[in-house]
Design an enzyme around this catalytic site. Sequence first.
Site, PDB file in Angstrom:
ATOM      1  N   CYS A  11       0.672   5.210 -11.365  1.00 57.84           N
ATOM      2  CA  CYS A  11       1.088   5.444 -12.712  1.00 57.84           C
ATOM      3  C   CYS A  11       2.783   5.309 -12.687  1.00 57.84           C
ATOM      4  CB  CYS A  11       0.519   6.941 -13.010  1.00 57.84           C
ATOM      5  SG  CYS A  11       1.341   7.722 -14.557  1.00 57.84           S
TER       6      CYS A  11
ATOM      7  N   CYS B  53       4.329   8.596 -13.850  1.00 57.02           N
ATOM      8  CA  CYS B  53       3.852   9.873 -12.929  1.00 57.02           C
ATOM      9  C   CYS B  53       5.290   9.594 -11.690  1.00 57.02           C
ATOM     10  CB  CYS B  53       2.544   9.700 -12.445  1.00 57.02           C
ATOM     11  SG  CYS B  53       1.173   9.711 -13.560  1.00 57.02           S
TER      12      CYS B  53
END
Length: 117
Positions: A30, A33
């Site tokens: 991600c 993230c």
Amino acid sequence: MATIDLTGAEFDATVTDNDIVLVDFWASWCGPCRQFAPIYERVSEKHPDLVFAKVDTEAEQALAASANIRSIPTLMIFKQGYLVFNQPGALPPEALEDLVQQVTDLDVEAALATQQD
């Protein structure tokens, strides 16, 4: 304290045994993230009295499912065992600091009483 990795086996005890627990649900693939991770780490170092935990949603799929994670990163914050914040999306450093201060100042008992009225 910096951040700790949290598993499903430790989740409930960590949330109930500590006054304030921030939990970052993330995954290695991600992009947002990965952008949020250093911000989260820096803020955690400024607040050693709070628990900053990370849950790898790939390794802890059952925990992510039980927490109803639909988007990552998702930040959850617990105070005195109660979920007081739950929001997907990466936060800039100033917003995370402000959020930490708001949760620190939050009177959980008063908030619960207000909800019951």
